[in-house]
Every structure is written in C-alpha cells, then in structure tokens.
Design an enzyme around this catalytic site. Structure first.
Site, PDB file in Angstrom:
ATOM      1  N   ARG A  46       0.829  -1.219   0.000  1.00 53.08           N
ATOM      2  CA  ARG A  46       0.000   0.000   0.000  1.00 53.08           C
ATOM      3  C   ARG A  46       0.858   1.262   0.000  1.00 53.08           C
ATOM      4  O   ARG A  46       0.551   2.233   0.673  1.00 53.08           O
ATOM      5  CB  ARG A  46      -0.958  -0.001   1.198  1.00 53.08           C
TER       6      ARG A  46
ATOM      7  N   ARG B  60      -2.895   7.246   1.601  1.00 57.89           N
ATOM      8  CA  ARG B  60      -3.217   8.441   2.387  1.00 57.89           C
ATOM      9  C   ARG B  60      -2.132   8.945   3.321  1.00 57.89           C
ATOM     10  O   ARG B  60      -2.275  10.019   3.881  1.00 57.89           O
ATOM     11  CB  ARG B  60      -4.496   8.185   3.196  1.00 57.89           C
TER      12      ARG B  60
ATOM     13  N   ARG C 267      -6.345  12.524  -5.019  1.00 53.97           N
ATOM     14  CA  ARG C 267      -7.630  11.886  -4.778  1.00 53.97           C
ATOM     15  C   ARG C 267      -8.744  12.930  -4.739  1.00 53.97           C
ATOM     16  O   ARG C 267      -9.833  12.711  -5.292  1.00 53.97           O
ATOM     17  CB  ARG C 267      -7.580  11.124  -3.466  1.00 53.97           C
TER      18      ARG C 267
ATOM     19  N   ASP D 262      -7.605  -1.473  -6.903  1.00 51.35           N
ATOM     20  CA  ASP D 262      -8.041  -2.133  -5.673  1.00 51.35           C
ATOM     21  C   ASP D 262      -8.403  -3.574  -5.976  1.00 51.35           C
ATOM     22  O   ASP D 262      -8.696  -3.913  -7.126  1.00 51.35           O
ATOM     23  CB  ASP D 262      -9.241  -1.417  -5.049  1.00 51.35           C
TER      24      ASP D 262
ATOM     25  N   TYR E   4     -15.766 -10.180   1.059  1.00 50.17           N
ATOM     26  CA  TYR E   4     -16.386  -8.856   0.855  1.00 50.17           C
ATOM     27  C   TYR E   4     -17.723  -8.979   0.123  1.00 50.17           C
ATOM     28  O   TYR E   4     -18.675  -8.267   0.421  1.00 50.17           O
ATOM     29  CB  TYR E   4     -15.438  -7.939   0.075  1.00 50.17           C
TER      30      TYR E   4
HETATM   31  O1  CP3 Z   1       0.170   1.214  -3.359  1.00 47.59           O
HETATM   32  C1  CP3 Z   1      -0.752   0.388  -3.325  1.00 47.59           C
HETATM   33  O2  CP3 Z   1      -0.575  -0.735  -2.822  1.00 47.59           O
HETATM   34  C2  CP3 Z   1      -2.068   0.840  -3.858  1.00 47.59           C
HETATM   35  C3  CP3 Z   1      -2.929  -0.160  -4.486  1.00 47.59           C
HETATM   36  C4  CP3 Z   1      -3.846  -0.916  -3.526  1.00 47.59           C
HETATM   37  C5  CP3 Z   1      -5.003  -0.387  -2.879  1.00 47.59           C
HETATM   38  N1  CP3 Z   1      -5.650  -1.420  -2.274  1.00 47.59           N
HETATM   39  C6  CP3 Z   1      -5.437   1.011  -2.878  1.00 47.59           C
HETATM   40  C7  CP3 Z   1      -6.431   1.470  -1.878  1.00 47.59           C
HETATM   41  C8  CP3 Z   1      -3.778  -2.269  -3.242  1.00 47.59           C
HETATM   42  C9  CP3 Z   1      -2.694  -3.266  -3.622  1.00 47.59           C
HETATM   43  C10 CP3 Z   1      -4.929  -2.574  -2.448  1.00 47.59           C
HETATM   44  C11 CP3 Z   1      -5.238  -3.935  -1.997  1.00 47.59           C
HETATM   45  C12 CP3 Z   1      -6.402  -4.166  -1.132  1.00 47.59           C
HETATM   46  N2  CP3 Z   1      -7.613  -3.536  -1.128  1.00 47.59           N
HETATM   47  C13 CP3 Z   1      -6.456  -5.218  -0.189  1.00 47.59           C
HETATM   48  C14 CP3 Z   1      -5.380  -6.268   0.037  1.00 47.59           C
HETATM   49  C15 CP3 Z   1      -4.228  -5.736   0.819  1.00 47.59           C
HETATM   50  C16 CP3 Z   1      -4.552  -5.498   2.259  1.00 47.59           C
HETATM   51  O3  CP3 Z   1      -4.428  -4.338   2.671  1.00 47.59           O
HETATM   52  O4  CP3 Z   1      -4.888  -6.452   2.959  1.00 47.59           O
HETATM   53  C17 CP3 Z   1      -7.718  -5.156   0.439  1.00 47.59           C
HETATM   54  C18 CP3 Z   1      -8.218  -6.065   1.523  1.00 47.59           C
HETATM   55  C19 CP3 Z   1      -8.442  -4.089  -0.179  1.00 47.59           C
HETATM   56  C20 CP3 Z   1      -9.853  -3.688   0.092  1.00 47.59           C
HETATM   57  C21 CP3 Z   1      -9.955  -2.299   0.527  1.00 47.59           C
HETATM   58  N3  CP3 Z   1      -9.697  -1.203  -0.276  1.00 47.59           N
HETATM   59  C22 CP3 Z   1     -10.353  -1.825   1.800  1.00 47.59           C
HETATM   60  C23 CP3 Z   1     -10.704  -2.710   2.971  1.00 47.59           C
HETATM   61  C24 CP3 Z   1     -10.308  -0.439   1.730  1.00 47.59           C
HETATM   62  C25 CP3 Z   1     -10.732   0.515   2.799  1.00 47.59           C
HETATM   63  C26 CP3 Z   1      -9.787   0.516   3.927  1.00 47.59           C
HETATM   64  C27 CP3 Z   1      -8.790   1.592   3.718  1.00 47.59           C
HETATM   65  O5  CP3 Z   1      -7.575   1.313   3.733  1.00 47.59           O
HETATM   66  O6  CP3 Z   1      -9.257   2.715   3.627  1.00 47.59           O
HETATM   67  C28 CP3 Z   1      -9.862  -0.066   0.442  1.00 47.59           C
HETATM   68  C29 CP3 Z   1      -9.636   1.294  -0.079  1.00 47.59           C
HETATM   69  C30 CP3 Z   1      -8.297   1.618  -0.643  1.00 47.59           C
HETATM   70  N4  CP3 Z   1      -7.610   0.860  -1.548  1.00 47.59           N
HETATM   71  C31 CP3 Z   1      -7.537   2.789  -0.374  1.00 47.59           C
HETATM   72  C32 CP3 Z   1      -6.366   2.704  -1.151  1.00 47.59           C
HETATM   73  C33 CP3 Z   1      -5.260   3.718  -1.254  1.00 47.59           C
HETATM   74  C34 CP3 Z   1      -7.976   3.923   0.514  1.00 47.59           C
HETATM   75  C35 CP3 Z   1      -9.045   4.670  -0.217  1.00 47.59           C
HETATM   76  C36 CP3 Z   1      -8.986   6.133  -0.017  1.00 47.59           C
HETATM   77  O7  CP3 Z   1      -8.179   6.803  -0.666  1.00 47.59           O
HETATM   78  O8  CP3 Z   1      -9.797   6.576   0.800  1.00 47.59           O
END
Ligand code: CP3
Length: 354
Positions: free
Chosen positions: A27, A31, A40, A77, A154
């Site tokens: 990740r 943020r 964003r 994502d 999910y």
């Molecule tokens: O640099 C990177 O790794 C960015 C790409 C990336 C994102 N999500 C962007 C994201 C990757 C590889 C993921 C994977 C992801 N998404 C996983 C597996 C990895 C892990 O963390 O276990 C999972 C379970 C998700 C599902 C997901 N996406 C959730 C549960 C959430 C909300 C929780 C949170 O962190 O806010 C997201 C949103 C998300 N995906 C954000 C980002 C940068 C935050 C969204 C925002 O900008 O508000």
C-alpha cells in the site's frame, strides 16, 4: 532483463543474485502521502481515481519520487472484480468498502457474470499500460488481485467484516454454493491477472488478506485450492522475461509448505513469522517477501534500523528475499520513516550479497 534499469526485485523473486536486497511497501501509494490526498481530491472519490489512467499513474509514481523503492505497484483495488460483476462498489468517507448488492443466494452466484478484463475492467488495463510507459523501465511494475476467498468475504458480507458471520455460515451450511462462487472468482482472477501481464505487469501478487481466519482444512479447501488454480492458469513468461507470482496470506505462517507447493515463485509473509524459520522450511523452493510490522514505522529512526538489521540477519546470506512490510503501511506514519526504512535495507543488506 534488458528492458529494466533496476531488476533487483524480479531477480530476488527468482532467487538470482542481487547487489542488495530490494524493497517496496504494501500500500505504498495512499493516504500517508499528502500528494496522494490532493490527487484523490482532484479525482473526486477513490473509484474515480482508479478509473482515470493518468491520475492512477500519478499516484503510483508518487511514492517512487520520495523513496528509493525497487518496484512500483499498480494503483487500483482488489474489489474491482466484484464491482465489474455488478455488485455496486462504493467507498463512503471514513468507511470501508460497501456493496449495494451482496451475494446472498445460490441464484445470485449462478447469475454472476465473468468480467471481460478488456471490457468491464479496461480502465485497469489502461492504467497498467500508462504506468508502464511512464516508468520507462526504471523499476518493474507489479500487478495484483485479491484471492478468491478474500474477494468472496467482501461479496458475501457486503463489505469489511470482523466475525465473517455470513460467509462462514455459507461455508459450513452451503459449501457447494461457496465453492461455485470461488470457482467463478478463480477463473475471473486468472483472466484479470493475465490481462494485466499482457498490458505490461512484470510480476503479479495475490492478496489473501483473510485466509488467516480459516481453520486448517478450510484454508486448504476454500482458499489455497483456488489460488493454486490461478497459479496453474497464469502466463509465466512475457516479453521474453519470467513473470514471477507471489502469494500473500495474512496469518498464513502455518501453511508455508502447502503454499510453496502451488508452484508460486514467492510467498509474502506477515510479521508473525521468523524469516530464518520460513527460509529453512521453504527457501529451497520459493523466495520470501516481508516482513516488518508496519507499526515499527511509528518508532524513532534507530529502532527502525535495528528492526531492519534483525530481519536481514534472520534471512541471512544470499538472494531470495524481497524486503517489505508484513501488511499495508499505516496512514499516519511520519513522512520520513519510509525513507529511513528503505535506506537501511539498501545499506545494511549489501554484506549479505557478497
Ligand atoms: O500502493 C498500493 O498498494 C495501492 C494499491 C492498492 C489499494 N488497495 C489502494 C487502496 C492495493 C494493492 C490494495 C489492496 C487491497 N484492497 C487489499 C489487500 C491488501 C490489504 O491491505 O490487505 C484489500 C483487503 C483491499 C480492500 C480495501 N480497499 C479496503 C478494505 C479499503 C478501505 C480501507 C482503507 O484502507 O481505507 C480499500 C480502499 C483503498 N484501496 C484505499 C487505497 C489507497 C484507501 C481509499 C482512499 O483513498 O480513501
């Protein structure tokens, strides 16, 4: 790998010699970076950011401008596949993901379409192509997907969950329905990852964030079996280069031998595992990626460096280690901590490669 200026990450995954241990951060775009929040805001919301290839490329590159990372990861994502299947994904401000139409019945599973990656998910492939072009061969691009089990949690729960009540009820009372769902997801993920590889992803990773909530037999049957099917279906060579595949099960330390037996190139580890033990168990078969507790980045520089040195010593001499955090970077880490982390890895790992 003539096309890459820095191929340390790919080489380490293939257990070929490197000059120092490569590093990237789970990740790494997100943020904790003020410039991410600005981009964003410009996009409006998270999914609009994912759908805009230029902005998705911009946020992919942001962490690389600040830190000397050895790989870029596609900005997207794991929930793009269920969204493309018609479940209606949204991210409320300050909330996790939500699906408007969660999967509740056998009929819903039967009616789920298999998305065509170059149609419903074309925006992801456009982002991959744009990022590859802009990276200009500096470092490799990692593509990714969620594991079938993690995506199914999910889709059935309708969003994030702590107890996994609905999917576990389905698993124990209606296993055939869940297997049917996982089978469709494994096929969809295979198509999706192969499309990312054809679009330019030079390595792929499968995130099984929730495999660790399963019992022993259930992990093998409902999670690993489907990741294994995906590994069997993946394109393993493209543009004349090997395309390594990494499987990451959070809480998967008990199953390293079984994970290595899927034929993947590398296993992602969380911080509950000791790297020396993991290497002794599976290091003759696969590379290892990990595994610092992301919370160490809250500590002072000396503590971060101490932890990096310890993990490097645990892995010991030779190639086959990609340094990473054991899970995603936290939103509120000090801006300079990733810099200290990355520099320490590059500096202190060199003696292990001589
Ligand atoms: O640099 C990177 O790794 C960015 C790409 C990336 C994102 N999500 C962007 C994201 C990757 C590889 C993921 C994977 C992801 N998404 C996983 C597996 C990895 C892990 O963390 O276990 C999972 C379970 C998700 C599902 C997901 N996406 C959730 C549960 C959430 C909300 C929780 C949170 O962190 O806010 C997201 C949103 C998300 N995906 C954000 C980002 C940068 C935050 C969204 C925002 O900008 O508000």
């Amino acid at each position: 790998m003539a096309t890459l200026k820095n191929d340390r990450y790919i080489k380490a995954l293939l257990r070929e010699p490197v000059d120092m241990t490569p590093v990237w951060m789970m990740r790494q775009a997100g943020r904790y970076l003020p410039e991410y929040k600005a981009t964003r805001a410009e996009a409006g919301d998270f999914m609009s950011l994912c759908r805009n290839a230029d902005l998705a490329c911009e946020v992919t590159l942001q962490p690389l401008r600040r830190y000397d990372l050895d790989a870029a990861i596609l900005f997207s994502d794991i929930l793009t596949i269920p969204d493309a299947m018609g479940l209606g994904l949204s991210f409320g401000v300050g909330e996790g993901p939500k699906f408007a139409h969660p999967i509740e019945t056998k009929t819903a599973v039967e009616n789920l379409p298999i998305p065509d990656p170059e149609v419903e998910l074309q925006y992801v492939m456009n982002a991959v192509r744009t990022i590859r072009r802009e990276l200009n061969g500096e470092v490799p691009l990692i593509g990714f997907s969620g594991s079938p089990w993690t995506l199914a949690t999910y889709m059935v729960e309708g969003g994030s969950s702590k107890a996994f009540t609905k999917i576990k009820k389905m698993m124990y009372s209606d296993p055939k329905v869940l297997h049917q769902l996982l089978d469709k997801l494994a096929y969809s993920v295979s198509l999706y990852l192969n499309a990312q590889i054809k679009a330019g992803a030079q390595s792929v990773m499968i995130f099984d964030t929730w495999g660790g909530v399963l019992g022993h037999r259930e992990y093998l049957d409902f999670s690993l079996q489907y990741m294994h099917k995906i590994v069997d279906n993946l394109i393993r060579e493209n543009e004349g280069n090997k395309v390594p595949v990494t499987l990451f099960t959070k809480g998967g330390g008990l199953w390293l031998e079984a994970i290595a037996d899927t034929g993947c190139d590398a296993i992602g580890l969380d911080w509950t595992v000791n790297l020396a033990d993991a290497k002794a168990r599976v290091g003759h078969k696969v590379a290892l990626q990990g595994n610092m507790d992301p919370s160490v980045l809250y500590a002072p520089a000396e503590r971060i460096e101490q932890e990096v040195k310890q993990i490097l010593a645990d892995f010991g001499k030779g190639s086959g280690h990609v340094f990473n955090l054991g899970h995603g970077i936290h939103q509120d880490v000090p801006e300079n901590s990733p810099h200290i982390f990355v520099e320490a890895i590059h500096q202190y790992s060199q003696p292990y490669h001589k």
